[in-house]
Design an enzyme around this catalytic site. Structure first.
Site, PDB file in Angstrom:
ATOM      1  N   LYS A 129     -26.392  10.320   7.259  1.00 49.15           N
ATOM      2  CA  LYS A 129     -25.977  10.906   8.610  1.00 49.15           C
ATOM      3  C   LYS A 129     -24.477  10.637   8.713  1.00 49.15           C
ATOM      4  O   LYS A 129     -24.087   9.635   8.299  1.00 49.15           O
ATOM      5  CB  LYS A 129     -26.886  10.484   9.551  1.00 49.15           C
ATOM      6  CG  LYS A 129     -26.915  11.671  10.805  1.00 49.15           C
ATOM      7  CD  LYS A 129     -28.089  12.749  10.520  1.00 49.15           C
ATOM      8  CE  LYS A 129     -27.860  13.681  11.528  1.00 49.15           C
ATOM      9  NZ  LYS A 129     -29.124  14.516  11.270  1.00 49.15           N
ATOM     10  N   ASP A 169     -25.199  19.567  12.597  1.00 47.56           N
ATOM     11  CA  ASP A 169     -26.271  18.868  13.711  1.00 47.56           C
ATOM     12  C   ASP A 169     -25.541  19.343  15.186  1.00 47.56           C
ATOM     13  O   ASP A 169     -24.948  19.908  14.885  1.00 47.56           O
ATOM     14  CB  ASP A 169     -26.103  17.172  13.269  1.00 47.56           C
ATOM     15  CG  ASP A 169     -27.418  16.604  14.012  1.00 47.56           C
ATOM     16  OD1 ASP A 169     -28.439  16.687  13.512  1.00 47.56           O
ATOM     17  OD2 ASP A 169     -27.104  16.135  15.086  1.00 47.56           O
TER      18      ASP A 169
HETATM   19  N1  GLU Z   1     -29.092  17.911  10.997  1.00 47.94           N
HETATM   20  C1  GLU Z   1     -30.438  18.330  10.377  1.00 47.94           C
HETATM   21  C2  GLU Z   1     -31.407  17.396  10.565  1.00 47.94           C
HETATM   22  O1  GLU Z   1     -31.338  16.669  11.389  1.00 47.94           O
HETATM   23  C3  GLU Z   1     -29.862  18.767   9.253  1.00 47.94           C
HETATM   24  C4  GLU Z   1     -29.601  18.182   7.966  1.00 47.94           C
HETATM   25  C5  GLU Z   1     -29.025  18.813   6.801  1.00 47.94           C
HETATM   26  O2  GLU Z   1     -29.696  20.102   6.803  1.00 47.94           O
HETATM   27  O3  GLU Z   1     -28.825  17.978   5.923  1.00 47.94           O
HETATM   28  O4  GLU Z   1     -32.270  17.458   9.768  1.00 47.94           O
END
Ligand code: GLU
Length: 451
Positions: A129, A169
């Site tokens: 992340k 996100d």
């Molecule tokens: N931010 C999204 C999540 O919390 C998507 C992450 C992604 O597609 O890599 O899963």
């Protein structure tokens, strides 16, 4: 106080010592460890091989300066983060968040959750992340672009389609991903479509990716309702938030016959008993980038806006609650109110939106409760489908992609339910998701040696 098995207490004490001052990360770790007592009883080697300690420690954490110049010519500084949490199952995968609340603890909690969420999808993606304390609110397109380019000037050296693949996100959507991918491509002199997901269709994006998180959560809640011979038809639904996750949750719930009567942003919430008018909401949020109060102003009549300081969206009586805004947005007090108003199912569209107290209240009251790492996995699952399309230089139809998403969500639901049964806690989707996700990561790590 916690409900962690005594064999795991020393591990949690160590995680607390090493990560003090990071309450959201400790909250996420505690929730998973509380589910693992029965697992270590079956697999004592997970303790002997320090698998749990290793899983709680990110593989790599990158923190960097992001200097940029605003429209007045003034130099601004933000802080950037990328936490590469676990790559046992595939390249690090997870979104980038732009929000003033971002700090290393928030990114670590999100990366930790992401690792298990990604494992639950059954697709070959590790967990990571990233983000920045940059506040996109009120910024011009030019400022957003210069900020994204500066962020990528540092981050590009840590990414790669086989290494680390970000997406969006909170605060990061198609526009920001375009700017970041564009700068990555310049710096590497290489068209590496699979290094980012959530791209626009025009340059390698996947159909249904934008819709996927909200649609996926709705499929998950539908699957839970089906276990009780119920469905969305005629249900009153409250969806907090009004970003990408909320908008496509509302759309899918409506298509299944539910009525979404309230949604929100950080300033407050609106109640529209006739059902949220999605075209108007999308125009305000996606086109004008405006505030939710405008919805009530434009609708008039019985539609009203309640500012955040005057009340909580969870005061609105409903059958199904789908918190889709941000972490810890639904408190124990909110959960009590929802239960007394007769809520039957809760699906977490956001990451960790319900506090631990709220989760216990729902579970003790027999409410069907879907934790985010299972229920909102449709977004990242469709990101993995985007990577698959990029790798094969293909582009699937909306229908094919949505069918894959729907079957992945049913698969995650069934895995969580079967795992909860196997470990003697039928209907406990929290336990099922934590154990199933954890075991997949732990088994892969064990086979890879001491990593
Ligand atoms: N931010 C999204 C999540 O919390 C998507 C992450 C992604 O597609 O890599 O899963």
């Amino acid at each position: 106080m916690n409900n962690i098995d005594e064999k795991l207490q020393p591990i949690f004490a160590d995680v607390m010592r090493r990560n003090h001052g990071e309450p959201e990360f400790l909250q996420a770790v505690q929730e998973v460890l509380e589910s693992l007592g029965r697992v270590v009883a079956k697999h004592p080697d997970y303790i002997e091989q320090a698998l749990i300690e290793r899983i709680c420690e990110p593989e790599r954490q990158i923190i960097f300066r992001i200097p940029w110049v605003d429209d007045q010519g003034k130099v601004q500084i933000n802080r950037g983060f990328r936490v590469q949490f676990n790559s046992a199952l595939g390249p690090y995968k997870g979104g980038i968040r732009f929000h003033p609340s971002v700090n290393v603890g928030i990114i670590k909690f999100l990366g930790f959750e992401q690792t298990f969420k990604n494992a639950l999808t059954g697709l070959p993606i590790g967990g990571g992340k990233g983000g920045s304390d940059f506040d996109p609110k009120g910024k011009s397109d030019g400022e957003i672009m210069r900020f994204c380019q500066s962020l990528m000037t540092e981050l590009h050296r840590h990414l790669g389609e086989q290494t680390d693949v970000p997406a969006g996100d909170i605060g990061v959507g198609g526009r920001e991903i375009g700017f970041m991918f564009g700068q990555y491509k310049r710096l590497n002199n290489r068209y590496e479509a699979g290094v980012f997901t959530g791209k626009a269709l025009a340059y390698g994006g996947s159909r249904a990716r934008t819709e996927a998180t909200g649609y996926g959560n709705t499929y998950f809640v539908k699957a839970m309702l089906e276990t009780k011979n119920s469905d969305f038809d005629g249900k009153r639904v409250v969806v907090s938030g009004s970003g990408n996750v909320a908008i496509y949750t509302i759309k899918k719930v409506q298509s299944f016959g539910g009525t979404v009567i309230a949604c929100s942003d950080s300033s407050g919430y609106v109640v529209d008993e006739a059902g949220i008018d999605l075209d108007l909401l999308r125009d305000i949020k996606e086109v004008r980038r405006g505030r939710i109060v405008e919805y009530a102003q434009e609708k008039g009549g019985d539609v009203h806006f309640i500012p955040a300081e005057k009340g909580s969206i969870w005061d609105v009586a409903c059958d199904v609650a789908m918190p889709s805004a941000t972490q810890n947005e639904l408190s124990g007090k909110d959960a009590k109110k929802l239960v007394s108003n007769g809520v039957v199912a809760v699906g977490e569209g956001a990451n960790m939106p319900c506090t631990p107290e709220a989760v216990h209240i729902f579970q003790n009251a027999g409410v069907l409760f879907a934790p985010g790492k299972a229920a909102n996995a449709g977004g990242v699952a469709t990101s993995a489908l985007e990577m698959q399309q990029n790798a094969s230089r293909d582009s699937w139809s909306f229908q094919k992609t949505e069918e894959r998403l729907a079957s992945i969500m049913q698969g995650i639901h069934d895995t969580c339910a079967a795992t909860a049964d196997e470990y003697g806690a039928p209907g406990d989707y929290v336990l099922g998701a934590n154990i199933a996700g954890f075991v997949r990561v732990a088994e892969a790590m064990r086979m890879l040696g001491v990593i």
